[in-house]
Design a protein around this motif. Structure first.
Motif, mmCIF file in Angstrom:
data_model
loop_
_atom_site.group_PDB
_atom_site.id
_atom_site.type_symbol
_atom_site.label_atom_id
_atom_site.label_comp_id
_atom_site.label_asym_id
_atom_site.label_seq_id
_atom_site.Cartn_x
_atom_site.Cartn_y
_atom_site.Cartn_z
ATOM 1 N N ARG A 1 35.572 36.293 46.051
ATOM 2 C CA ARG A 1 35.008 35.130 46.744
ATOM 3 C C ARG A 1 34.324 35.555 48.036
ATOM 4 O O ARG A 1 34.787 36.475 48.722
ATOM 5 N N VAL B 1 40.355 37.697 44.909
ATOM 6 C CA VAL B 1 41.104 36.482 44.600
ATOM 7 C C VAL B 1 42.184 36.775 43.567
ATOM 8 O O VAL B 1 43.366 36.490 43.775
ATOM 9 N N VAL C 1 37.728 26.349 40.409
ATOM 10 C CA VAL C 1 36.392 26.440 40.997
ATOM 11 C C VAL C 1 35.629 25.126 40.880
ATOM 12 O O VAL C 1 35.047 24.649 41.863
ATOM 13 N N TYR D 1 32.948 40.825 49.651
ATOM 14 C CA TYR D 1 33.684 39.851 48.843
ATOM 15 C C TYR D 1 35.189 40.044 49.054
ATOM 16 O O TYR D 1 35.671 41.169 49.200
ATOM 17 N N TYR E 1 31.969 32.053 44.355
ATOM 18 C CA TYR E 1 32.780 32.993 43.578
ATOM 19 C C TYR E 1 31.926 33.955 42.767
ATOM 20 O O TYR E 1 30.853 33.592 42.266
#
Length: 272
Positions: free
Chosen positions: A269, A263, A92, A260, A244
């Motif tokens: 995400r 992931v 990230v 969302y 995120y």
């Protein structure tokens, strides 16, 4: 002092659900009694009905603050669910460095900061990544909680040396100062880059800028399905495209109508 009756427990339970989104099962009746009985004794109440009436009459808000502090659970420690921090560090933060290189603005919200161990860990990761890049990034992060008591502890920034000793040696020396053999406190580079605020996730989100990262871990386990869906929608709207969401490993968005995208376990995400 009298035990808490079913009717009294239901009044308290309904109030907590309506105002804070927290669902208490029938099995929590004993827990509510044990956490509040000291307050009732100190205030001179002999039953929970009189105490609840007092809560509703107190316009100062002080009684409600103490009530919330007693009811909510605040269990945390440094590096809890450590694989989340690994993913933040390895995936990230490099993404943010690249995507926001011109703005140099890192925006992270820790929704349930408790006594501060989680936001402190996040800020240490931010300092490691951005602070050593040779570029001037804004790494201030927002940390909120509904409990005034734990927020006061977080702002104070003092932790048991035993807990600090679980962290990497470099972090211990770079980000903490030992007070005595029992306690260590965060240094200004950490303390000044965390903004602590009281916030109830049931309220409208007042923050104007969207966040690249939101940590909302081990909170939604206390919500029922409807409240959970409402909260997730708010978080989604507060997330930057490409940003995120991290939730607790005991939580899932499977039963929510969420946009969302999954992931990996407990990481989601918002598509850019």
């Amino acid at each position: 002092m009298q035990d808490i009756t079913t009717a009294e427990f239901n009044r308290i339970r309904d109030y907590i659900k309506t105002n804070f989104g927290i669902s208490l099962s029938d099995e929590k009746k004993t827990l509510v009694y044990s956490r509040l009985r000291t307050t009732l004794t100190e205030k001179g109440f002999t039953n929970f009905s009189d105490y609840f009436d007092h809560l509703m009459r107190d316009k100062s808000g002080e009684s409600i603050i103490r009530f919330v502090d007693k009811i909510t659970t605040n269990h945390t420690f440094f590096m809890r669910e450590a694989d989340h921090f690994d993913y933040l560090r390895d995936t990230v933060l490099p993404y943010i460095s690249n995507q926001y290189s011109s703005q140099k603005d890192f925006r992270l919200w820790c929704c349930a900061s408790s006594s501060g161990e989680e936001p402190v860990t996040l800020q240490m990761l931010a300092q490691d990544h951005f602070g050593k890049s040779g570029e001037k990034w804004d790494t201030q992060i927002l940390a909120t909680d509904i409990s005034t008591n734990v927020l006061d502890k977080a702002v104070y920034g003092r932790y048991s040396t035993e807990g600090v000793n679980t962290l990497p040696k470099q972090w211990q020396t770079e980000f903490f100062k030992k007070v005595d053999h029992q306690f260590s406190e965060t240094l200004p580079v950490i303390r000044q880059n965390i903004i602590y605020r009281k916030f109830n996730l049931m309220d409208p989100i007042p923050f104007t800028k969207k966040f690249q990262v939101i940590f909302c871990r081990n909170v939604m386990i206390y919500f029922d399905a409807d409240v959970r869906e409402t909260v997730v929608k708010k978080l989604y709207d507060a997330t930057e495209p490409g940003g995120y969401l991290f939730i607790g490993h005991s939580e899932s968005l499977n039963n929510t109508n969420s946009a969302y995208k999954y992931v990996r376990p407990a990481i989601y995400r918002k598509e850019g």
